[in-house]
Motif scaffolding. Structure first.
Motif, PDB file in Angstrom:
ATOM      1  N   TRP A  77      15.639  -9.406 -14.722  1.00  0.00           N
ATOM      2  CA  TRP A  77      16.312  -8.451 -13.846  1.00  0.00           C
ATOM      3  C   TRP A  77      15.654  -7.079 -13.993  1.00  0.00           C
ATOM      4  O   TRP A  77      15.211  -6.725 -15.092  1.00  0.00           O
ATOM      5  CB  TRP A  77      17.792  -8.331 -14.195  1.00  0.00           C
ATOM      6  N   PRO A  78      15.572  -6.278 -12.919  1.00  0.00           N
ATOM      7  CA  PRO A  78      15.032  -4.911 -13.044  1.00  0.00           C
ATOM      8  C   PRO A  78      15.875  -4.076 -14.001  1.00  0.00           C
ATOM      9  O   PRO A  78      17.112  -4.155 -13.974  1.00  0.00           O
ATOM     10  CB  PRO A  78      15.112  -4.365 -11.604  1.00  0.00           C
ATOM     11  N   GLU A  79      15.225  -3.282 -14.837  1.00  0.00           N
ATOM     12  CA  GLU A  79      15.961  -2.443 -15.784  1.00  0.00           C
ATOM     13  C   GLU A  79      16.765  -1.377 -15.057  1.00  0.00           C
ATOM     14  O   GLU A  79      17.869  -1.035 -15.460  1.00  0.00           O
ATOM     15  CB  GLU A  79      14.985  -1.799 -16.782  1.00  0.00           C
ATOM     16  N   ASP A  80      16.190  -0.809 -14.003  1.00  0.00           N
ATOM     17  CA  ASP A  80      16.873   0.213 -13.206  1.00  0.00           C
ATOM     18  C   ASP A  80      17.025  -0.337 -11.787  1.00  0.00           C
ATOM     19  O   ASP A  80      16.075  -0.294 -10.990  1.00  0.00           O
ATOM     20  CB  ASP A  80      16.066   1.509 -13.204  1.00  0.00           C
ATOM     21  N   PRO A  81      18.210  -0.865 -11.435  1.00  0.00           N
ATOM     22  CA  PRO A  81      18.367  -1.488 -10.122  1.00  0.00           C
ATOM     23  C   PRO A  81      18.460  -0.504  -8.960  1.00  0.00           C
ATOM     24  O   PRO A  81      18.334  -0.906  -7.801  1.00  0.00           O
ATOM     25  CB  PRO A  81      19.678  -2.264 -10.274  1.00  0.00           C
ATOM     26  N   GLY A  82      18.675   0.795  -9.265  1.00  0.00           N
ATOM     27  CA  GLY A  82      18.846   1.787  -8.201  1.00  0.00           C
ATOM     28  C   GLY A  82      17.689   1.842  -7.209  1.00  0.00           C
ATOM     29  O   GLY A  82      17.889   1.657  -5.990  1.00  0.00           O
ATOM     30  N   PRO A  83      16.460   2.101  -7.679  1.00  0.00           N
ATOM     31  CA  PRO A  83      15.328   2.136  -6.748  1.00  0.00           C
ATOM     32  C   PRO A  83      15.129   0.823  -6.002  1.00  0.00           C
ATOM     33  O   PRO A  83      14.757   0.823  -4.821  1.00  0.00           O
ATOM     34  CB  PRO A  83      14.133   2.438  -7.665  1.00  0.00           C
ATOM     35  N   ALA A  84      15.386  -0.305  -6.682  1.00  0.00           N
ATOM     36  CA  ALA A  84      15.228  -1.611  -6.038  1.00  0.00           C
ATOM     37  C   ALA A  84      16.214  -1.757  -4.881  1.00  0.00           C
ATOM     38  O   ALA A  84      15.866  -2.266  -3.810  1.00  0.00           O
ATOM     39  CB  ALA A  84      15.432  -2.732  -7.049  1.00  0.00           C
ATOM     40  N   TRP A 101      13.780  -1.900   3.524  1.00  0.00           N
ATOM     41  CA  TRP A 101      12.879  -2.963   3.982  1.00  0.00           C
ATOM     42  C   TRP A 101      13.603  -4.214   4.473  1.00  0.00           C
ATOM     43  O   TRP A 101      13.020  -5.006   5.219  1.00  0.00           O
ATOM     44  CB  TRP A 101      11.917  -3.358   2.858  1.00  0.00           C
ATOM     45  N   MET A 102      14.863  -4.398   4.056  1.00  0.00           N
ATOM     46  CA  MET A 102      15.554  -5.634   4.433  1.00  0.00           C
ATOM     47  C   MET A 102      16.844  -5.387   5.204  1.00  0.00           C
ATOM     48  O   MET A 102      17.024  -5.923   6.301  1.00  0.00           O
ATOM     49  CB  MET A 102      15.858  -6.473   3.187  1.00  0.00           C
ATOM     50  N   VAL A 103      17.749  -4.571   4.649  1.00  0.00           N
ATOM     51  CA  VAL A 103      19.070  -4.408   5.269  1.00  0.00           C
ATOM     52  C   VAL A 103      18.961  -3.755   6.650  1.00  0.00           C
ATOM     53  O   VAL A 103      19.512  -4.270   7.636  1.00  0.00           O
ATOM     54  CB  VAL A 103      20.003  -3.588   4.359  1.00  0.00           C
ATOM     55  N   ILE A 104      18.255  -2.636   6.746  1.00  0.00           N
ATOM     56  CA  ILE A 104      18.121  -1.942   8.032  1.00  0.00           C
ATOM     57  C   ILE A 104      17.344  -2.801   9.036  1.00  0.00           C
ATOM     58  O   ILE A 104      17.808  -2.990  10.172  1.00  0.00           O
ATOM     59  CB  ILE A 104      17.459  -0.559   7.840  1.00  0.00           C
ATOM     60  N   LEU A 160       0.800  -1.219   0.000  1.00  0.00           N
ATOM     61  CA  LEU A 160       0.000   0.000   0.000  1.00  0.00           C
ATOM     62  C   LEU A 160       0.839   1.278   0.000  1.00  0.00           C
ATOM     63  O   LEU A 160       0.439   2.279  -0.591  1.00  0.00           O
ATOM     64  CB  LEU A 160      -0.938   0.010   1.210  1.00  0.00           C
ATOM     65  N   LEU A 161       2.000   1.249   0.662  1.00  0.00           N
ATOM     66  CA  LEU A 161       2.812   2.464   0.760  1.00  0.00           C
ATOM     67  C   LEU A 161       3.237   2.997  -0.604  1.00  0.00           C
ATOM     68  O   LEU A 161       3.081   4.203  -0.867  1.00  0.00           O
ATOM     69  CB  LEU A 161       4.025   2.199   1.654  1.00  0.00           C
ATOM     70  N   PRO A 162       3.762   2.160  -1.529  1.00  0.00           N
ATOM     71  CA  PRO A 162       4.116   2.699  -2.851  1.00  0.00           C
ATOM     72  C   PRO A 162       2.894   3.255  -3.596  1.00  0.00           C
ATOM     73  O   PRO A 162       3.003   4.275  -4.288  1.00  0.00           O
ATOM     74  CB  PRO A 162       4.691   1.486  -3.593  1.00  0.00           C
ATOM     75  N   VAL A 184      10.465   2.791  -2.367  1.00  0.00           N
ATOM     76  CA  VAL A 184       9.944   2.020  -1.234  1.00  0.00           C
ATOM     77  C   VAL A 184       9.221   0.760  -1.723  1.00  0.00           C
ATOM     78  O   VAL A 184       8.667   0.010  -0.929  1.00  0.00           O
ATOM     79  CB  VAL A 184       8.984   2.859  -0.358  1.00  0.00           C
ATOM     80  N   ASN A 185       9.251   0.548  -3.043  1.00  0.00           N
ATOM     81  CA  ASN A 185       8.520  -0.571  -3.640  1.00  0.00           C
ATOM     82  C   ASN A 185       9.461  -1.753  -3.867  1.00  0.00           C
ATOM     83  O   ASN A 185      10.168  -1.822  -4.865  1.00  0.00           O
ATOM     84  CB  ASN A 185       7.895  -0.129  -4.964  1.00  0.00           C
ATOM     85  N   PHE A 186       9.482  -2.672  -2.910  1.00  0.00           N
ATOM     86  CA  PHE A 186      10.317  -3.870  -3.073  1.00  0.00           C
ATOM     87  C   PHE A 186       9.575  -4.978  -3.810  1.00  0.00           C
ATOM     88  O   PHE A 186      10.191  -5.906  -4.342  1.00  0.00           O
ATOM     89  CB  PHE A 186      10.781  -4.396  -1.703  1.00  0.00           C
ATOM     90  N   MET A 187       8.224  -4.902  -3.839  1.00  0.00           N
ATOM     91  CA  MET A 187       7.433  -5.968  -4.446  1.00  0.00           C
ATOM     92  C   MET A 187       7.665  -6.072  -5.949  1.00  0.00           C
ATOM     93  O   MET A 187       7.808  -7.176  -6.491  1.00  0.00           O
ATOM     94  CB  MET A 187       5.942  -5.749  -4.170  1.00  0.00           C
TER      95      MET A 187
END
Length: 250
Positions: A218-225, A232-235, A186-188, A204-207
Motif C-alpha cells: 500500500w502507498p505510505e502516503d495515500p493523499g497524493p495517490a 486521471w480516473m474519477v473525473i 512524462l507529466l510527473p 499527478v503521478n498515478f503510475m
C-alpha cells in the motif's frame, strides 16, 4: 376486429448485462489478441525476472508477482479498448437498441472488464508459481501471499478503470493510450524537473502508487495517490459516462 395481444417486456437484470458485456469483450478480436499477448508476456517476464535474480533472492513470492509487471501497461490498454471498441466498430447502435439504459450498460462493461483484469492477474500468479516450482523455490513462501492479494486486486481494477475512463472520455483508442501510457508517465517527470512546481508531481503521478499496489504494497502516503486517481480516473470516468449517454449513435 382482432384483439391485440399485450407484450410483456422483461427488464434486463444487472447480472444479465454483465454476462452480455463479458461475452462481447472476449469476442472482440483486438481484446482476444491483447489477452493472449498478455499471457505470453507474463510467462516471459516471469521467467526473465525470476531467473535473472540472485539465487539467494529467488522466492515463490518473487516468482508469483513477476508476471504481473507487464499488466501495468496492458490492463489500461484493455480498458481503453473496452470503452471505445463498440463505438469504433459501429456495433454500439445494436447494443443500445437492445438495451436503452446506456449508463447501466457502460457500468456493466466496466465490471466485466474488471473481472477480466482480475482473471488475467490470477492467471499470471499461477504461471509465476509454476515457474517458481520449476526453479526450486520453497512453496511454503506463498504463506505471505494472502496479505498482498487485496492491493494487487485493487491495482488491477484501478488500472482497468483508469484506461476505460480516459478511453471513454476521449472515444479514441490512440489518444486514450497515449494519454495513459505516455502523458501519464512524462507529466510527473516534467513537473518534477521544474523546481517551482516539483511539489505537484506526486499529485499527478498515478503510475507509482498503482505499481506499488501491484507489487502487494500500500502507498505510505495515500493523499497524493487519491488526488492523482481523481484527476486521471474519477473525473474522466464522469465525462465518459456523460459522453456514452449523450453521444449520437446514428
Amino acid at each position: 376486429m382482432t384483439a391485440m395481444t399485450a407484450v410483456t417486456v422483461r427488464p434486463i437484470s444487472p447480472l444479465g448485462r454483465i454476462g452480455s458485456e463479458f461475452r462481447k469483450l472476449v469476442d472482440f478480436r483486438s481484446a482476444r489478441i491483447l489477452f493472449l499477448a498478455a499471457l505470453v508476456l507474463q510467462v516471459l517476464f516471469g521467467i526473465l525476472i525470476y531467473f535473472t535474480s540472485p539465487v539467494e533472492a529467488r522466492s515463490m513470492m518473487i516468482a508469483a508477482s513477476a508476471p504481473l509487471v507487464p499488466l501495468i501497461f496492458l490492463v489500461p490498454i484493455m480498458g481503453v479498448l473496452f470503452a471505445v471498441d463498440e463505438w469504433r466498430q459501429k456495433t454500439v447502435m445494436i447494443t443500445y437498441v437492445q438495451d436503452s439504459n446506456r449508463t447501466a450498460v457502460f457500468v456493466a462493461k466496466l465490471i466485466a472488464g474488471s473481472l477480466l483484469a482480475l482473471a488475467l492477474g490470477a492467471a499470471g500468479m499461477i504461471l509465476g508459481t509454476v515457474i517458481g516450482i520449476i526453479g526450486g523455490s520453497d512453496i511454503g513462501d506463498l504463506g505471505t501471499l494472502p496479505g498482498t492479494l487485496a492491493p494487487i486486486a485493487l491495482s488491477l481494477v484501478l488500472h482497468l478503470l483508469l484506461g476505460a475512463a480516459v478511453g471513454g472520455a476521449t472515444l479514441s483508442v490512440v489518444f486514450g493510450i497515449v494519454m495513459v501510457l505516455v502523458v501519464g508517465q512524462l507529466l510527473p517527470q516534467l513537473l518534477g524537473s521544474i523546481e517551482a512546481v516539483a511539489w505537484l508531481a506526486p499529485y499527478v503521478n498515478f503510475m507509482e502508487p498503482l505499481s506499488l499496489m501491484l507489487n502487494g504494497q500500500w502507498p505510505e502516503d495515500p493523499g497524493p495517490a487519491l488526488v492523482a486517481l481523481t484527476l486521471w480516473m474519477v473525473i474522466p470516468l464522469g465525462i465518459a459516462i456523460w459522453r456514452n449517454g449523450t453521444k449520437d449513435i446514428s
